[in-house]
Scaffold this active site. Structure first.
Site: not given
Length: 605
Positions: A113, A174-175, A195-198
């Site tokens: 990433k 985000s990934s 951090i929140g499901g990334s």
């Protein structure tokens, strides 16, 4: 007397003949031994030369395979726009990779990433350095959304990454670059952050497996975050791949003495293979609807079908519902991550263009606090969820309030653990956001993050496994989706997932903190049951085919394929066995790491 002399002469002749014969025999014997030694030495030298030749050929073919793999990656990127750059230094690494032949990831190309540091631009992040020491070859960096605080994947520099199964859908974030590249067949193994499901959301959207470990289990050194110092909701790096065994292998490789040395703040807990390979029946909590966000039809169906498979396999399923979900979503998650009211993120975006996927999300952040509070007050009677969100977007007003917020998070973690144990469950089966959204909707809908972000808050390990695809019936039922609040956000969800037929459907597996191996074991259980069920129904594979392009070598550099073909037929189900033996292979250009692991004899494990 003459007779005696004749006898003596005869004996002397016999002695001479015997001596000559003995000498001749010894000479012949010595010659035979000498020739044998020469032949043996020659044979040994030939073996040594053959081994050297195999090694040379192996490294040459490995280099060719990496080049072919990069070509495959480039083709994938042309379709999906998922890469930010090819790491040409990986070709130089091939010259020294043989020094890491004992590494668990020897010869495996790994995508990284964009927010992980990589030489030569700067010092390697700890995880990248450990991957290299384990023989892996980082070869490409992948796309992320602007600002990182998004579950879409678009930015003004590289643009929008699209879904490998439907180019009119997002890959998630985000990934998202990792999810698209692996889901599109351009990478074996990737490293993302969550951090929140990334990690879990792009895994769900793109039909692959992703794992968020317990925060602190893997080093964060050298990984860029949204902003440092935020302690309410913690980030975790983790692996992404096409099967659970590959995730487990990556975790085993990373959880080594080298990482513990490079970052002594990480607890020295090696991977527990005994737990991962255990087979005892589990008590499994299951969650269909937490009462905050109603799952889409395919999300709910995925949970129901996996629950039935688990029960048939002898596991015990127990209903579960997370406590205080409305309070948690607004006061702990949103107010925790945006304790500054979004000021830091807005500062980073200042002076440049804001990507279209982010505009809807960040616009409320820019409103003054008094206006946020006013909107919250006015909307409370009609739209309580929108009202609570605007209140949370005001952030934390003072240091004492920040300390209280941290204390509230701690209290909620202990309360959840107590509730978990009152249910007497080992692990939890939960929905995950899906199917993949249409473009721009991720920035407009933050309410769905309750299913993933809560486990960052709780510091629970969690992973995603693909289990199905969206059916025509699922897509038809979306038209009748109401939502639990029937507000603006519920209407947006309905539009976001429309037209999803054929897209992947996934479920989420969760465990208590530091029980990462148990979480992976549960994920593996789900994966195997789903594949067996599909096989029983006459299907061969969830995604992809059963024949892959491979180049494979044993620990001595010997090619394990015949000279006539570089094709290798694999069974679609994953292989099982001692994960330690996986150091005896080198594998390149394959859709799954664990699907074709061989011992040095070329036997399947």
């Amino acid at each position: 007397m003459e007779n005696v002399k004749e006898l003596i002469r005869g004996v002397e002749l016999d002695r001479r003949a015997a001596a000559l014969l003995t000498g001749a025999a010894c000479g012949v014997g010595a010659l035979v031994v000498f020739i044998g030694k020469v032949n043996s030495h020659q044979a040994a030298m030939e073996k040594i030369q053959r081994a050297r030749n195999r090694r040379t050929e192996g490294l040459q073919r490995a280099e060719q395979a990496v080049l072919r793999y990069k070509e495959s990656t480039l083709e994938t990127n042309k379709k999906l726009n998922c890469c930010t750059g090819i790491l040409l230094e990986s070709l130089d690494q091939l010259k020294t990779v043989s020094s890491n032949i004992e590494g668990l990831l020897y010869g495996v190309p790994v995508s990284i990433k964009e927010n992980f540091a990589y030489k030569p631009a700067e010092k390697d992040s700890v995880l990248v350095e450990v991957l290299k020491s384990q023989g892996a070859i980082p070869f490409v960096k992948t796309n992320i959304p602007q600002g990182l605080l998004s579950y879409d994947c678009s930015n003004p520099i590289y643009g929008q990454t699209v879904n490998p199964h439907n180019h009119q859908k997002t890959s998630g974030g985000s990934s998202g670059g990792e999810g698209a590249l692996i889901g599109g067949g351009g990478s074996l193994l990737g490293i993302g952050s969550d951090i929140g499901g990334s990690i879990r959301i792009p895994a769900s959207f793109c039909g692959i497996c992703g794992f968020k470990p317990t925060p602190g289990r893997l080093s964060l050194r050298g990984m860029s975050s949204i902003y440092r110092g935020q302690k309410s909701v913690l980030s975790s790096p983790g692996p992404m791949a096409r099967d659970v065994d590959s995730l487990a292998l990556c975790m085993q490789a990373l959880l080594c003495e080298h990482m513990f040395y490079l970052d002594p703040t990480v607890p020295p807990m090696p991977f527990n293979q005994q737990i991962y390979h255990s087979s005892k029946p589990l008590r499994i909590g299951y969650l269909v609807d937490d009462g905050y966000t109603q799952p889409t039809p395919s999300m709910a169906r995925g949970i129901r079908e996996v629950k039935a498979l688990l029960e048939q396999a002898g596991h015990t399923l127990v209903p579960y519902s997370p406590p205080k979900i409305n309070y948690v979503m607004h006061e702990l998650l949103v107010r925790g991550v945006l304790g500054d009211g979004g000021t830091n993120l807005l500062q980073k975006l200042k002076g440049g263009p804001v990507d279209s996927c982010l505009k809807g999300q960040v616009f409320p952040y820019s409103l003054p606090v008094w206006l946020k509070k006013t909107i919250s007050f006015l909307l409370k009677p009609l739209f309580p969820r929108v009202s609570s969100l605007f209140s949370a977007l005001c952030g934390v007003g003072s240091v004492p309030e920040l300390w209280q917020q941290h204390a509230d998070v701690e209290d909620y973690i202990h309360e959840t653990v107590a509730y978990w144990r009152s249910c007497n469950i080992d692990v939890l089966l939960s929905p995950v956001i899906g199917p993949a959204f249409n473009f721009t909707y991720c920035g407009k809908i933050t309410t769905v993050l309750n299913y993933t972000m809560i486990y960052n808050l709780l510091t629970f390990p969690a992973g995603v496994v693909p289990v199905s695809t969206v059916t025509a019936k699922d897509d038809e039922e979306v038209k009748h989706y109401k939502g639990n609040y029937q507000d603006h956000w519920d209407k947006l969800i309905k539009r976001a997932v429309s037209g999803g037929k054929g897209l992947p459907v996934a479920v989420q597996c969760v465990a208590l903190p530091w029980q990462d191996e148990l979480c992976l074991r549960f994920m593996k259980e789900v994966e195997q049951l789903v594949k067996q069920s599909r096989k029983d129904q006459g299907a061969h594979s969830l995604y992809g085919c059963t024949e892959f392009q491979v180049v494979m070598f044993d620990a001595a550099g010997s090619c394990l394929l015949d000279d006539q073909s570089d094709k290798f037929s694999l069974r679609p189900e994953p292989l099982t066995g001692d994960i330690k033996k996986q150091q005896d292979w080198q594998l390149l250009d394959l859709c799954s790491i664990s699907s074709a692991i061989t011992t040095s004899r070329g036997d399947m494990l």
